[in-house]
Design an enzyme around this catalytic site. Structure first.
Site, short mmCIF file in Angstrom:
data_model
loop_
_atom_site.label_atom_id
_atom_site.label_comp_id
_atom_site.label_asym_id
_atom_site.label_seq_id
_atom_site.Cartn_x
_atom_site.Cartn_y
_atom_site.Cartn_z
N LYS A 9 103.16 2.05 1.28
CA LYS A 9 102.50 1.20 2.35
C LYS A 9 103.54 0.39 3.14
CE LYS A 9 98.09 0.57 0.41
NZ LYS A 9 97.18 -0.36 -0.01
N TYR A 49 90.62 5.06 5.73
CA TYR A 49 89.89 4.16 4.86
C TYR A 49 88.34 3.89 5.25
CZ TYR A 49 93.80 2.18 2.44
OH TYR A 49 94.89 1.87 1.35
N ASN A 112 100.03 -4.68 -1.16
CA ASN A 112 100.16 -4.04 -2.36
C ASN A 112 100.97 -2.69 -2.64
OD1 ASN A 112 98.37 -2.34 -1.50
ND2 ASN A 112 96.81 -3.11 -3.29
N HIS A 115 99.41 3.33 -2.10
CA HIS A 115 98.00 3.82 -2.36
C HIS A 115 98.05 4.93 -3.24
CE1 HIS A 115 94.17 5.45 -1.12
NE2 HIS A 115 94.69 6.83 -1.10
N GLU A 126 92.02 13.40 1.00
CA GLU A 126 93.31 12.68 1.38
C GLU A 126 94.42 13.64 1.68
OE1 GLU A 126 91.89 8.51 -0.70
OE2 GLU A 126 93.68 9.38 -1.30
P1 IDP Z 1 93.04 0.50 -4.35
O1 IDP Z 1 93.98 0.85 -3.37
O2 IDP Z 1 93.53 -0.02 -5.61
O3 IDP Z 1 92.35 1.97 -4.64
P2 IDP Z 1 90.54 -0.17 -2.90
O4 IDP Z 1 89.40 -0.91 -3.42
O5 IDP Z 1 90.37 1.39 -2.66
O6 IDP Z 1 92.04 -0.37 -3.82
O7 IDP Z 1 90.93 -0.83 -1.62
C1 IDP Z 1 91.84 -0.31 -0.77
C2 IDP Z 1 92.94 -1.18 -0.14
O8 IDP Z 1 92.31 -2.55 0.61
C3 IDP Z 1 93.81 -2.04 -1.37
O9 IDP Z 1 94.87 -1.24 -1.75
C4 IDP Z 1 94.26 -3.24 -0.70
O10 IDP Z 1 95.15 -2.95 0.19
C5 IDP Z 1 93.00 -3.56 0.43
N1 IDP Z 1 91.99 -4.57 -0.26
C6 IDP Z 1 91.38 -4.12 -1.30
N2 IDP Z 1 90.31 -5.13 -1.64
C7 IDP Z 1 91.09 -6.29 -0.94
C8 IDP Z 1 90.46 -7.48 -0.69
O11 IDP Z 1 89.57 -8.26 -1.43
N3 IDP Z 1 91.07 -8.29 0.24
C9 IDP Z 1 92.19 -7.58 1.19
N4 IDP Z 1 92.41 -6.46 0.94
C10 IDP Z 1 91.75 -5.85 0.01
MG MG Z 2 91.21 3.18 -3.27
#
Ligand code: IDP
Ligand code: MG
Length: 133
Positions: A9, A49, A112, A115, A126
């Site tokens: 990312k 997304y 974070n 992905h 994807e």
């Molecule tokens: P993942 O990337 O671990 O699969 P997902 O729940 O699919 O997590 O969420 C996609 C992305 O959305 C996350 O990697 C993160 O960047 C963002 N995200 C998820 N939850 C939150 C939140 O509560 N606040 C802000 N961003 C979030």
């Molecule tokens: Mg996810």
């Protein structure tokens, strides 16, 4: 052998962590079978997304993913989807296990660093989203 999609990312690209993260995959016996650096438009991020479109963080998430270049990779290994999720660590870097990519490099729950596809169905979707062949 299974395939999964990984994206380095913008926050990690910005900090030049590309090679460090790729080396973690290689060390963990993933084969990087495809890769390309792309800069997504916001509408691409919104499509990618789409599963999160009802979440309060959707708009910020799409702005963020389209804020700078990303490195998109197809990783191959036995059980690649679960193995990749394991070495990525939990969504929130704060909660991630030591040694995981998100623990080591993630800044916050939104920034974070990485992905990874979360299921066979999503991995296929994807991969074809980025690599149509
Ligand atoms: P993942 O990337 O671990 O699969 P997902 O729940 O699919 O997590 O969420 C996609 C992305 O959305 C996350 O990697 C993160 O960047 C963002 N995200 C998820 N939850 C939150 C939140 O509560 N606040 C802000 N961003 C979030
Ligand atoms: Mg996810």
């Amino acid at each position: 052998m299974e395939e999964t999609l990984s994206i380095i990312k913008p926050d990690a690209m910005e900090r030049n962590l590309e090679d460090k993260i790729k080396n973690i995959f290689i060390k963990n016996n993933f084969e990087i079978i495809k890769e390309k650096k792309v800069k997504l438009e916001k509408k691409d991020a919104e499509l990618f997304y789409k599963v999160h479109e009802t979440k309060p963080f959707y708009n910020d998430l799409c702005n963020y993913l389209s804020s700078g270049p990303v490195l998109v990779m197809v990783l191959k290994k036995d059980n690649a989807i679960a193995e990749n999720r394991k070495i990525m660590g939990t969504t929130n870097p704060k909660d991630a296990d030591p040694g995981t990519i998100r623990k080591e490099f993630g800044i916050s729950i939104d920034k974070n660093s990485i992905h990874g596809s979360d299921s066979k169905e999503n991995a296929e979707k994807e991969i074809s989203f980025f690599f149509k062949d």
